[in-house]
Motif scaffolding. Structure first.
Motif, short mmCIF file in Angstrom:
data_model
loop_
_atom_site.label_atom_id
_atom_site.label_comp_id
_atom_site.label_asym_id
_atom_site.label_seq_id
_atom_site.Cartn_x
_atom_site.Cartn_y
_atom_site.Cartn_z
N PRO A 1 0.95 -1.20 -0.08
CA PRO A 1 -0.03 0.12 0.16
C PRO A 1 0.64 1.32 -0.16
CG PRO A 1 -0.67 -1.50 1.33
CD PRO A 1 0.53 -2.17 1.04
N SER A 2 2.15 1.24 0.36
CA SER A 2 2.93 2.43 0.38
C SER A 2 3.41 2.88 -1.13
CB SER A 2 4.03 2.21 1.36
OG SER A 2 5.00 1.28 0.81
N LEU A 3 3.23 1.94 -1.81
CA LEU A 3 3.57 2.19 -3.27
C LEU A 3 2.62 3.09 -4.11
CD1 LEU A 3 5.48 -1.17 -3.98
CD2 LEU A 3 6.60 1.03 -3.71
N THR A 4 2.85 3.94 -5.15
CA THR A 4 1.88 4.16 -5.93
C THR A 4 1.71 3.08 -6.91
OG1 THR A 4 3.55 4.91 -7.64
CG2 THR A 4 2.97 6.56 -5.79
N PRO A 5 0.42 3.32 -7.56
CA PRO A 5 -0.12 2.21 -8.31
C PRO A 5 0.97 2.01 -9.60
CG PRO A 5 -2.05 3.71 -7.83
CD PRO A 5 -0.85 4.08 -7.16
N ALA A 6 1.48 3.22 -10.07
CA ALA A 6 2.51 3.03 -11.10
C ALA A 6 3.80 2.09 -10.75
CB ALA A 6 2.86 4.36 -11.77
N SER A 7 4.08 2.63 -9.47
CA SER A 7 5.53 2.02 -8.94
C SER A 7 5.17 0.15 -8.52
CB SER A 7 6.00 2.76 -7.56
OG SER A 7 6.38 3.85 -7.91
N ARG B 1 13.27 3.20 -6.49
CA ARG B 1 12.45 3.96 -5.44
C ARG B 1 11.63 2.98 -4.67
NH1 ARG B 1 12.32 8.68 -8.93
NH2 ARG B 1 10.26 8.02 -9.75
N ALA B 2 10.97 2.12 -5.70
CA ALA B 2 9.88 1.07 -5.11
C ALA B 2 10.68 0.16 -4.12
CB ALA B 2 9.07 0.42 -6.12
N LYS B 3 11.69 -0.40 -4.80
CA LYS B 3 12.69 -1.37 -3.79
C LYS B 3 13.00 -0.71 -2.80
CE LYS B 3 15.61 -2.67 -7.03
NZ LYS B 3 16.60 -3.38 -7.78
N ARG B 4 13.47 0.37 -2.61
CA ARG B 4 13.63 1.01 -1.41
C ARG B 4 12.61 1.08 -0.53
NH1 ARG B 4 16.94 4.71 -4.77
NH2 ARG B 4 15.26 6.44 -4.58
N THR B 5 11.46 1.43 -1.00
CA THR B 5 10.35 1.40 -0.07
C THR B 5 9.90 0.30 0.72
OG1 THR B 5 9.28 3.42 -1.50
CG2 THR B 5 7.82 2.31 -0.02
N VAL B 6 9.96 -0.79 0.02
CA VAL B 6 9.73 -1.95 0.38
C VAL B 6 10.61 -2.88 0.99
CG1 VAL B 6 7.66 -2.01 -1.10
CG2 VAL B 6 9.73 -3.12 -1.56
N SER B 7 11.85 -2.27 1.00
CA SER B 7 12.97 -3.23 1.57
C SER B 7 13.03 -3.41 3.07
CB SER B 7 14.43 -2.56 1.32
OG SER B 7 14.78 -2.64 -0.05
N GLY B 8 12.32 -2.51 3.60
CA GLY B 8 11.87 -2.70 5.18
C GLY B 8 10.90 -3.63 5.74
N VAL B 9 10.01 -3.92 4.73
CA VAL B 9 8.92 -4.63 5.13
C VAL B 9 9.31 -6.18 5.34
CG1 VAL B 9 6.49 -5.33 4.25
CG2 VAL B 9 7.53 -3.06 3.57
N ARG B 10 8.82 -6.62 6.30
CA ARG B 10 9.31 -8.02 6.47
C ARG B 10 8.39 -8.96 5.67
NH1 ARG B 10 9.31 -9.45 13.01
NH2 ARG B 10 10.19 -11.37 11.95
N PHE B 11 8.87 -10.18 5.43
CA PHE B 11 8.06 -11.16 4.49
C PHE B 11 7.14 -11.90 5.15
CE2 PHE B 11 9.00 -11.63 0.29
CZ PHE B 11 8.98 -12.98 0.03
#
Length: 381
Positions: free
Chosen positions: A104-110, A144-154
Motif C-alpha cells: 500500500p505504500s507504493l503508488t499504483p505505477a510503482s 525507489r519502489a525497492k527502497r520503499t519495500v525493503s524494510g517490510v518483513r516477508f
C-alpha cells in the motif's frame, strides 16, 4: 534456453534469498544478475535443478555485493554461510512476493513496475518500452519502489485485493513495445490462482480471459477501433471463452460475490451472444446492479446506463445517465450513442465531437470523430 522457465522461477528465488536474510532490493538485484549468468551458461550446460542453481548463484551474487559495500561491512554475511548447491526447497514465496510488490505504500505505477520486474521477471528495458518511457526513468521508479519495500518483513500478511488491483492495471495496459502486458497479466494471475484459494482471484482471471478472447476482433486495419456491436465474433477465441466461463462458474458457485466476478459475468454474457441483438441485456443490467452495489463505481453506473438503454430503450438509458456527473470520463460518448438511438442525430453529432476532444486514446478519439462525421454527413445530405 527456456526463458519462460527462468521467469517462472524468479519469485521463488527472490523469496529464498529474502528468507536467508537478504533485503528485498539486494535480493532482486542478485537474482537479476543470476538470470544473466543463466542465459550465458545454461545453453551449453543446463542444470539438473534450475531453481537450486539460481538460488546458489544469486546468493553468491548477493554475497559479492555485500562484501563490496564498505559502508555496510558490519552487516557482511560470512562466506561459510553460503548454501551448498542442491535442490531448491519446496517453500513457495510467490504470493508473499506479490503482496510485497503491491504494498500500500507504493503508488499504483510503482507497484505495477515492481511487480513486472520482481514477479514477472521482465527487464527494466522491457518494462520501459511497454510503458513508452525512457529506460532511465523506469529504472529510477523501480529503484525507489525497492527502497520503499525493503524494510517490510516477508512474514507480514498481505492484501489480495491490492494485488488484484495491480494485476488489473497491468492487464489494462494491453500491448505496447515488445511486451504483451495483457498476456503477462494473465500469466501472473494464473500464478496467484495456483497459490491461493480466493474467489476474486478466479473472478479476475475469468475476466481477463473473457476480455482477451475478444482481442483479435477489437481493431481493424491501421489500428482502427472496432466497437463490440461491430466486431466479427468469428474472430473471438472460443477456447479462452470456454476457460473463462469455467473459471467463473467455479467461483460463483461459492456464493461469495466480488466485483471481478460480477464484471466477468457481464463479459461472459457478451461472449455467449452470437450477435448484439441476441445479447441478454436484461441480465446484464442485473449484473451491473450487483456491481454498483458492491463498488458504487461511477464507471459501473455509466456502463449500466448503456445496458439499460439496450434493455429498456434509449430514453430509459438517458434517464439513468441523467443521474450521473457529466464530467465523468466517456459520459459524452455514452450520451451521444443513446441520443442517436433515440433519433436525435443533431445532439448525437455534437456530443460525439465533444467526446472526441477528451478521448483518452488516439484510436478512441479517431472512432468518435468518425461517428460525428458520419452523422454530420447524413444531416447535410
Amino acid at each position: 534456453m527456456n526463458e519462460s522457465l527462468l521467469r517462472e522461477l524468479v519469485p521463488a528465488v527472490i523469496g529464498a534469498l529474502v528468507r536467508r536474510g537478504a533485503d528485498f532490493a539486494a535480493a532482486e538485484d542478485a537474482v537479476q544478475d543470476a538470470l544473466v549468468e543463466a542465459v550465458r551458461v545454461w545453453p551449453d550446460d543446463p542444470p539438473r535443478d534450475p531453481k537450486g542453481w539460481l538460488v546458489t548463484v544469486a546468493w553468491r551474487k548477493f554475497l559479492d555485493a555485500a562484501r563490496a559495500d564498505v559502508s555496510r561491512r558490519h552487516r557482511e554475511v560470512r562466506v561459510e554461510d553460503e548454501p551448498v548447491p542442491g535442490p531448491g526447497k519446496a517453500v513457495d514465496d510467490t504470493l508473499q512476493l506479490y503482496f510485497l510488490c503491491a504494498h500500500p505504500s507504493l503508488t499504483p505505477a510503482s507497484a505495477v513496475a515492481l511487480t513486472l520486474r520482481a514477479v514477472g521477471g521482465l527487464t527494466t528495458r522491457q518494462i520501459a518500452r511497454a510503458y513508452l518511457v525512457p529506460e532511465a526513468t523506469m529504472a529510477q521508479r523501480i529503484s525507489r519502489a525497492k527502497r520503499t519495500v525493503s524494510g517490510v518483513r516477508f512474514n507480514q500478511p498481505g492484501d489480495v485485493a491490492t494485488v488484484l488491483r495491480v494485476l488489473y492495471l497491468v492487464f489494462n495496459e494491453g500491448y505496447s513495445g515488445d511486451v504483451d502486458l495483457a498476456a503477462e497479466a494473465i500469466r501472473l494471475t494464473r500464478r496467484v490462482a495456483a497459490t491461493t484459494d480466493h474467489e476474486e482471484v478466479a473472478g479476475l482471471l475469468a475476466l481477463m480471459l473473457l476480455h482477451h478472447a475478444r482481442r483479435p476482433a477489437r481493431t481493424g486495419p491501421g489500428g482502427r477501433l472496432v466497437p463490440l456491436a461491430e466486431q466479427d465474433r468469428g474472430l473471438w477465441d472460443t477456447r479462452l471463452i470456454a476457460e473463462g466461463v469455467e473459471v467463473l462458474q467455479a467461483a460463483l458457485i461459492r456464493d461469495r460475490l466480488g466485483e471481478f466476478q460480477a464484471q466477468a459475468a457481464i463479459a461472459a454474457l457478451h461472449a455467449d451472444a452470437r450477435t448484439t441483438e441476441e445479447t441478454d441485456w436484461v441480465q446484464i443490467v442485473e449484473w451491473y446492479d450487483e456491481l454498483v452495489r458492491l463498488t458504487g463505481s461511477p464507471v459501473a453506473r455509466l456502463n449500466r446506463a448503456v445496458a439499460v438503454g439496450e434493455a429498456d430503450g434509449p430514453r430509459a438509458g438517458l434517464a439513468a445517465l441523467a443521474e450521473l456527473d457529466p464530467a465523468l470520463p466517456r459520459h459524452d460518448a455514452v450520451a451521444a450513442y443513446l441520443h442517436e438511438r433515440d433519433g436525435d442525430p443533431v445532439t448525437a453529432a455534437r456530443l460525439y465531437s465533444q467526446a472526441a476532444r477528451s478521448a483518452p486514446s488516439l484510436p478512441e478519439r479517431d472512432h468518435l470523430t468518425r461517428q460525428a462525421a458520419r452523422l454530420n454527413a447524413r444531416l447535410r445530405g
